[in-house]
Every structure is written in structure tokens, then in C-alpha cells.
Design a protein around this motif. Structure first.
Motif, PDB file in Angstrom:
ATOM      1  N   ALA A  67       7.836  63.474 -15.696  1.00 39.54           N
ATOM      2  CA  ALA A  67       7.015  62.846 -14.698  1.00 39.54           C
ATOM      3  C   ALA A  67       7.706  61.494 -14.174  1.00 39.54           C
ATOM      4  O   ALA A  67       7.904  61.202 -13.127  1.00 39.54           O
ATOM      5  CB  ALA A  67       5.740  62.124 -15.350  1.00 39.54           C
ATOM      6  N   GLU A  68       8.775  60.817 -15.122  1.00 36.29           N
ATOM      7  CA  GLU A  68       9.457  59.874 -14.990  1.00 36.29           C
ATOM      8  C   GLU A  68      10.717  60.309 -13.877  1.00 36.29           C
ATOM      9  O   GLU A  68      10.843  59.647 -13.090  1.00 36.29           O
ATOM     10  CB  GLU A  68      10.259  59.298 -16.174  1.00 36.29           C
ATOM     11  N   LEU A  69      11.066  61.376 -14.297  1.00 38.79           N
ATOM     12  CA  LEU A  69      12.201  62.001 -13.477  1.00 38.79           C
ATOM     13  C   LEU A  69      11.720  62.129 -11.956  1.00 38.79           C
ATOM     14  O   LEU A  69      12.374  61.969 -10.726  1.00 38.79           O
ATOM     15  CB  LEU A  69      12.683  63.389 -13.739  1.00 38.79           C
ATOM     16  N   VAL A  70      10.492  62.447 -11.834  1.00 34.54           N
ATOM     17  CA  VAL A  70       9.978  62.817 -10.441  1.00 34.54           C
ATOM     18  C   VAL A  70       9.801  61.494  -9.689  1.00 34.54           C
ATOM     19  O   VAL A  70       9.882  61.310  -8.553  1.00 34.54           O
ATOM     20  CB  VAL A  70       8.346  63.649 -10.393  1.00 34.54           C
ATOM     21  N   THR A  71       9.393  60.405 -10.557  1.00 31.45           N
ATOM     22  CA  THR A  71       9.285  59.081  -9.848  1.00 31.45           C
ATOM     23  C   THR A  71      10.577  58.416  -9.251  1.00 31.45           C
ATOM     24  O   THR A  71      10.599  57.521  -8.486  1.00 31.45           O
ATOM     25  CB  THR A  71       8.575  57.808 -10.791  1.00 31.45           C
ATOM     26  N   LEU A  72      11.847  58.822 -10.103  1.00 28.26           N
ATOM     27  CA  LEU A  72      12.955  58.594  -9.579  1.00 28.26           C
ATOM     28  C   LEU A  72      13.700  59.109  -8.372  1.00 28.26           C
ATOM     29  O   LEU A  72      14.442  58.622  -7.746  1.00 28.26           O
ATOM     30  CB  LEU A  72      14.128  58.831 -10.715  1.00 28.26           C
ATOM     31  N   GLY A  73      13.085  60.085  -7.992  1.00 24.85           N
ATOM     32  CA  GLY A  73      13.460  60.812  -6.549  1.00 24.85           C
ATOM     33  C   GLY A  73      14.563  61.624  -7.063  1.00 24.85           C
ATOM     34  O   GLY A  73      15.127  61.832  -8.220  1.00 24.85           O
TER      35      GLY A  73
END
Length: 139
Positions: free
Chosen positions: A49-55
Motif C-alpha cells: 500500500a505504501e509503494l502504491v502511494t509512492l507512484g
């Protein structure tokens, strides 16, 4: 109406990424992103989920750094950047489900999910039940 994802609270959009192979370990077994993150001591769904928020670009950099720390797959030592680049393409983007938005929101806002609270309450109830049942049989 009950939430259809009650038995599987993890976003299904993460599956393709988390079940992708990062290579073979020293014993010849395929190692997935999920097992890699878990072996690094991270929660695979929270990290995803954190990776997704980073783009894509930010996720590739973060994923490359994580893979560089992972020594169970010998091929990653020299090729972690390339693997991170291809894996970052498997992260979901664009239209996402409500569960993915909730997972990403939990990471960015630091609020724990309600499913964790439910499991904690159930665990406490179980322990209390065990204590009550065990207390009466010791005579």
C-alpha cells in the motif's frame, strides 16, 4: 449488507504484485514478493500500500532498496534494480477498489485498520474463555 471481503481483507489488486517471483533462493525454491517482504520483517500488504502511494518511480526506488537488503536470493545481489523495475510495473494504479484505498489511507494517515481491532478483541475473548475453562478443571 455484509462486506464481501470480510474473509479476505487484503486488496485483490495487490495479488499480482505480491505473488510475483523475485527469483530462486539457494535451495532452488521460487521466492515471491510476499515472502521477501515478510522475511525482511515487513507486513507485505502495508508495504505494498505504501509503494502504491509512492507512484511507479518512487516505488521502484523503494523496492530496489528493499531487494538490495534481501540476501536469500543470490541473483538479486547484482540485479535488484532490474527486478525492482519490472516488479514496480505490477503495482496497481488508476481505478482502484475501496479496499485498496482504505489500505493506502491507513498507511498515509497512520490509523490502524478496524480488522486488526476486531482480531485483538477476539483474541482477548479467547484468552478469557481459556482462563475460565482452565480455572475450573484444576481440582
Amino acid at each position: 449488507m455484509a462486506d464481501p471481503n470480510i474473509l479476505n481483507p487484503h486488496p485483490p489488486e495487490f495479488d499480482r504484485f505480491l505473488h510475483a517471483s523475485v527469483g530462486e533462493d539457494r535451495n532452488g525454491y521460487a521466492v515471491t514478493v510476499l515472502s521477501t517482504l515478510a522475511r525482511l520483517g515487513l507486513d507485505p500488504w502495508i508495504e505494498t500500500a505504501e509503494l502504491v502511494t509512492l507512484g511507479r518511480d518512487g516505488a521502484q526506488v523503494r523496492l530496489g532498496a528493499l531487494l538490495a537488503r534481501f540476501h536469500d536470493v543470490p541473483a538479486l545481489v547484482k540485479d535488484h534494480g532490474t527486478v525492482a523495475q519490472s516488479l514496480s510495473q505490477l503495482l496497481p494504479e488508476g481505478q482502484t477498489s475501496g479496499s485498496l484505498k482504505r489500505a493506502a489511507s491507513t498507511v498515509t494517515h497512520g490509523r490502524p485498520g478496524t480488522s486488526g481491532a476486531i482480531w485483538a478483541v477476539l483474541a482477548i475473548i479467547f484468552v478469557l474463555f481459556q482462563m475460565l475453562m482452565g480455572g475450573g478443571s484444576g481440582e
